[in-house]
Design a protein around this motif. Structure first.
Motif, PDB file in Angstrom:
ATOM      1  N   SER A   1      -5.727 -11.550   5.766  1.00 41.20           N
ATOM      2  CA  SER A   1      -4.620 -11.427   4.825  1.00 41.20           C
ATOM      3  C   SER A   1      -3.279 -11.522   5.524  1.00 41.20           C
ATOM      4  O   SER A   1      -2.371 -12.205   5.043  1.00 41.20           O
ATOM      5  N   VAL A   2      -3.154 -10.842   6.662  1.00 42.64           N
ATOM      6  CA  VAL A   2      -1.842 -10.818   7.321  1.00 42.64           C
ATOM      7  C   VAL A   2      -1.466 -12.217   7.808  1.00 42.64           C
ATOM      8  O   VAL A   2      -0.333 -12.664   7.605  1.00 42.64           O
ATOM      9  N   VAL A   3      -2.433 -12.943   8.395  1.00 42.75           N
ATOM     10  CA  VAL A   3      -2.124 -14.295   8.868  1.00 42.75           C
ATOM     11  C   VAL A   3      -1.700 -15.180   7.694  1.00 42.75           C
ATOM     12  O   VAL A   3      -0.673 -15.869   7.741  1.00 42.75           O
ATOM     13  N   VAL A   4      -2.479 -15.134   6.615  1.00 42.65           N
ATOM     14  CA  VAL A   4      -2.159 -15.971   5.461  1.00 42.65           C
ATOM     15  C   VAL A   4      -0.808 -15.569   4.860  1.00 42.65           C
ATOM     16  O   VAL A   4       0.020 -16.425   4.530  1.00 42.65           O
ATOM     17  N   ILE A   5      -0.569 -14.263   4.757  1.00 48.50           N
ATOM     18  CA  ILE A   5       0.707 -13.804   4.200  1.00 48.50           C
ATOM     19  C   ILE A   5       1.867 -14.321   5.043  1.00 48.50           C
ATOM     20  O   ILE A   5       2.849 -14.850   4.527  1.00 48.50           O
ATOM     21  N   LEU A   6       1.748 -14.200   6.361  1.00 41.05           N
ATOM     22  CA  LEU A   6       2.853 -14.607   7.232  1.00 41.05           C
ATOM     23  C   LEU A   6       3.163 -16.089   7.069  1.00 41.05           C
ATOM     24  O   LEU A   6       4.308 -16.478   6.882  1.00 41.05           O
TER      25      LEU A   6
ATOM     26  N   THR B   1       0.137  -5.108   7.948  1.00 41.99           N
ATOM     27  CA  THR B   1      -1.090  -4.600   8.580  1.00 41.99           C
ATOM     28  C   THR B   1      -1.289  -3.124   8.245  1.00 41.99           C
ATOM     29  O   THR B   1      -2.393  -2.703   7.874  1.00 41.99           O
ATOM     30  N   MET B   2      -0.218  -2.338   8.378  1.00 40.64           N
ATOM     31  CA  MET B   2      -0.319  -0.909   8.075  1.00 40.64           C
ATOM     32  C   MET B   2      -0.795  -0.694   6.641  1.00 40.64           C
ATOM     33  O   MET B   2      -1.596   0.188   6.359  1.00 40.64           O
ATOM     34  N   TRP B   3      -0.284  -1.508   5.745  1.00 43.92           N
ATOM     35  CA  TRP B   3      -0.628  -1.342   4.342  1.00 43.92           C
ATOM     36  C   TRP B   3      -2.086  -1.735   4.080  1.00 43.92           C
ATOM     37  O   TRP B   3      -2.866  -0.950   3.525  1.00 43.92           O
ATOM     38  N   ILE B   4      -2.478  -2.937   4.503  1.00 47.40           N
ATOM     39  CA  ILE B   4      -3.804  -3.444   4.139  1.00 47.40           C
ATOM     40  C   ILE B   4      -4.916  -2.673   4.860  1.00 47.40           C
ATOM     41  O   ILE B   4      -5.934  -2.345   4.269  1.00 47.40           O
ATOM     42  N   TRP B   5      -4.709  -2.350   6.108  1.00 45.09           N
ATOM     43  CA  TRP B   5      -5.732  -1.623   6.869  1.00 45.09           C
ATOM     44  C   TRP B   5      -6.086  -0.306   6.173  1.00 45.09           C
ATOM     45  O   TRP B   5      -7.233   0.104   6.128  1.00 45.09           O
ATOM     46  N   ASN B   6      -5.078   0.366   5.643  1.00 44.78           N
ATOM     47  CA  ASN B   6      -5.290   1.690   5.060  1.00 44.78           C
ATOM     48  C   ASN B   6      -5.515   1.677   3.562  1.00 44.78           C
ATOM     49  O   ASN B   6      -5.767   2.719   2.968  1.00 44.78           O
ATOM     50  N   ASP B   7      -5.369   0.512   2.943  1.00 44.36           N
ATOM     51  CA  ASP B   7      -5.415   0.470   1.486  1.00 44.36           C
ATOM     52  C   ASP B   7      -6.792   0.893   0.991  1.00 44.36           C
ATOM     53  O   ASP B   7      -7.814   0.456   1.493  1.00 44.36           O
ATOM     54  N   PHE B   8      -6.789   1.750  -0.029  1.00 39.39           N
ATOM     55  CA  PHE B   8      -8.055   2.216  -0.565  1.00 39.39           C
ATOM     56  C   PHE B   8      -8.339   1.644  -1.952  1.00 39.39           C
ATOM     57  O   PHE B   8      -9.369   1.040  -2.191  1.00 39.39           O
ATOM     58  N   LEU B   9      -7.396   1.839  -2.871  1.00 42.10           N
ATOM     59  CA  LEU B   9      -7.706   1.591  -4.273  1.00 42.10           C
ATOM     60  C   LEU B   9      -7.930   0.106  -4.594  1.00 42.10           C
ATOM     61  O   LEU B   9      -8.852  -0.225  -5.328  1.00 42.10           O
TER      62      LEU B   9
END
Lengths: 280, 278
Positions: free
Chosen positions: B82-87, B204-212
């Motif tokens: 996700s992070v690579v594609v987002i960037l 990265t901080m957001w997606i790694w920790n995302d739960f819902l």
């Protein structure tokens, strides 16, 4: 130049726009429409007007969650900002070990809400069990438990923003005030704080919206217990969708109310603090 | 002007004590991960003794019974993808809408800013329907969802930076015969490196920790992420295995702490940059 770029719009805009459509615009518009419908799955949606909103506001648990969330947000907003500001003031001075302290205070931010909730559940239950108590037996423990957790997590983040703000204040301002005979307290109120208003705006905005939107920590620390008394708005909406059959429409209506609430609170707050910012 | 603070040593001692209390919760979880599960709730603050020590049994349990390593793998796939594609995608998007001035690009920008303030609960139910219908409930599918839902912040930050790049550089490249794509990738992209790092870290901080989001959209029979696995351990029927939970918490926290300590400078800069723009 613009013209030649324009021809490339499918390459530059295409992927993000498509994903934005799937991941945000379509669900958002569907959400608005469904809040006005009675439905279980989407295919059986029947338009019923504002009925869901009426039912949402008649729901005592929803209103309680609103009160709990508001109280929680005000408490954490004040605590986090005051403490983070004070810590930033100390750590921008010439003190041994400031870098180490900054590192330590910021660390909890990178750990996810679910993980933090379980870490603190262990700590709180460990302390409370000495008095034959537990976290989930009283809403008061749950409330303060959440407050401590969120302060612990977010103070470091806000501290970083405040430190960046403090370092951008030109040193001669304080020096001039000092020569004019202002004491430390006067310099804080009349020089530092007015110049820090942009940072204060950001931090209060972040703590306000974070407080209202809190979900993960709420779910993992108390899960709303006892008797849904520590259930916050986001968790209440989640439980309405996935915990009660036939309430999807009401859940979506609550979500719309929640969305309007968060956006308008954010805007009001920005307006209030922006007006106090000074030009350097 | 540098001033030596009065009572500097006092502040240092005070903050040292506070710092110790600050990391204590994580340390307590660590020591409990080596205890027999029955003792964790009984005496959480004691160091493991001969009687309570189990070595790495809890870790083995977490990996075997709950497939913890598999959820680590999926979390890595999802986050990195996700992070690579987002960037890549959002920086191109942001460059285009800043350089091409029209009503459409203005509306796109406002839509992105708007999406930043919308709480997830507003779209969670309908988003899970959409992903279900489009069969995007895999870690790869979620890359698209994260691109869509995470575009707001990224586009906003990239736009802020593109505005500060002098347009003459790009014009010169194009006069020399570069196509817009080549101009973007060999001129604009290198200049924007600091912004890529900031955005990358925030996402990265957001997606790694995302739960819902993954919890509602992933096909949970096949995939799981770290937060989902931990939440399921606690909520699972029957006995809660405190030992496995402690071990999982430790395994969830360690990579983050290592990541943090190794790129701390960038992380703190990224956060400050994100906040100033926000």
């Amino acid at each position: 130049m613009e013209k030649s770029i324009k021809r490339y719009f499918p390459v530059f805009l295409g992927p993000t726009f498509l994903a934005f459509l799937i991941g945000f615009i379509v669900p958002f518009l569907m959400g608005i429409y469904l809040s006005l419908c009675d439905f279980r799955t989407v295919t059986d949606a029947k338009f019923i007007g504002l009925g869901n909103f009426v039912r949402a506001f008649q729901d005592g648990e929803f209103l309680h969650a609103f009160g709990f969330t508001a109280l929680f947000t005000v408490t954490t907003l004040v605590l986090i900002n005051v403490i983070a500001f004070a810590v930033a003031l100390v750590l921008t001075r010439e003190i041994r070990g400031t870098n180490l302290f900054r590192t330590v205070f910021f660390m909890p931010n990178l750990i996810g809400g679910i993980v933090l909730g379980y870490v603190w559940q262990l700590i709180f239950n460990g302390i409370l069990s000495r008095y034959d108590l537990a976290l989930k037996i009283s809403a008061r423990y749950g409330f303060w438990g959440l407050v401590i957790l969120i302060c612990w997590q977010q103070i470091g983040y806000m501290m970083i923003i405040y430190i960046a703000g403090l370092q951008s204040i030109p040193g001669d301002l304080n020096e001039a005030a000092e020569i004019d005979g202002a004491n430390g307290w006067q310099r804080l109120w009349n020089v530092t704080i007015p110049n820090m208003m942009p940072s204060i705006t950001i931090c209060t905005f972040l703590t306000l919206t974070n407080g209202f939107k809190l979900f993960d920590q709420n779910l993992s620390l108390t899960a709303g217990e006892p008797m849904k008394q520590t259930e916050m708005l986001a968790l209440n909406i989640y439980n309405t969708f996935y915990g009660r059959v036939g309430y999807q429409g009401v859940g979506q209506a609550k979500a719309v109310v929640f969305f309007i609430l968060v956006v308008s609170l954010g805007l009001i707050q920005l307006k209030m603090t922006r007006s106090k910012e000074v030009q350097q | 002007m540098k001033r030596k603070a009065r009572g500097g040593w006092f502040a240092t001692i005070l903050f040292t004590v506070i710092s110790i209390f600050y990391v204590a919760p994580l340390f307590i979880v660590l020591i409990n991960s080596f205890k027999k599960k029955a003792f964790i709730n009984l005496e959480p603050f004691k160091l493991p003794s001969e009687k309570t020590w189990v070595g790495l049994e809890n870790f083995a349990n977490a990996m075997e019974k709950y497939n913890f390593l598999e959820s680590v793998l999926w979390t890595v796939v999802m986050t990195v993808g996700s992070v690579v594609v987002i960037l890549v995608c959002t920086s191109m998007f942001a460059w285009y809408i800043t350089r091409v001035k029209s009503r459409a690009t203005k509306i796109l920008y406002l839509l992105c800013v708007f999406s930043m303030v919308v709480p997830f609960q507003m779209v969670m139910f309908t988003l899970s329907l959409v992903t279900d219908r489009l069969r995007l409930g895999t870690p790869w599918g979620l890359v698209i969802i994260y691109l869509g839902f995470g575009a707001g912040l990224a586009v906003f930050m990239f736009c802020g930076f593109v505005k500060s790049i002098p347009i003459e550089i790009e014009e010169a490249a194009m006069i020399d015969g570069c196509s817009p794509l080549r101009t973007f990738f060999s001129v604009v992209l290198p200049i924007m490196k600091p912004t890529y790092i900031s955005v990358g870290i925030l996402e990265t901080m957001w997606i790694w920790n995302d739960f819902l989001l993954p919890y509602l959209t992933l096909d949970l029979n096949k995939f799981s992420t770290i937060p989902i696995t931990i939440q399921r351990m606690q909520g699972s029927y029957g006995r809660v295995d405190m030992g496995a939970i402690m071990a999982s918490l430790v395994m969830a926290i360690i990579p983050i702490v290592v990541f943090y300590l190794s790129c701390q400078k960038y992380i703190i800069k990224g956060v400050a940059a994100g906040a100033v723009k926000g």
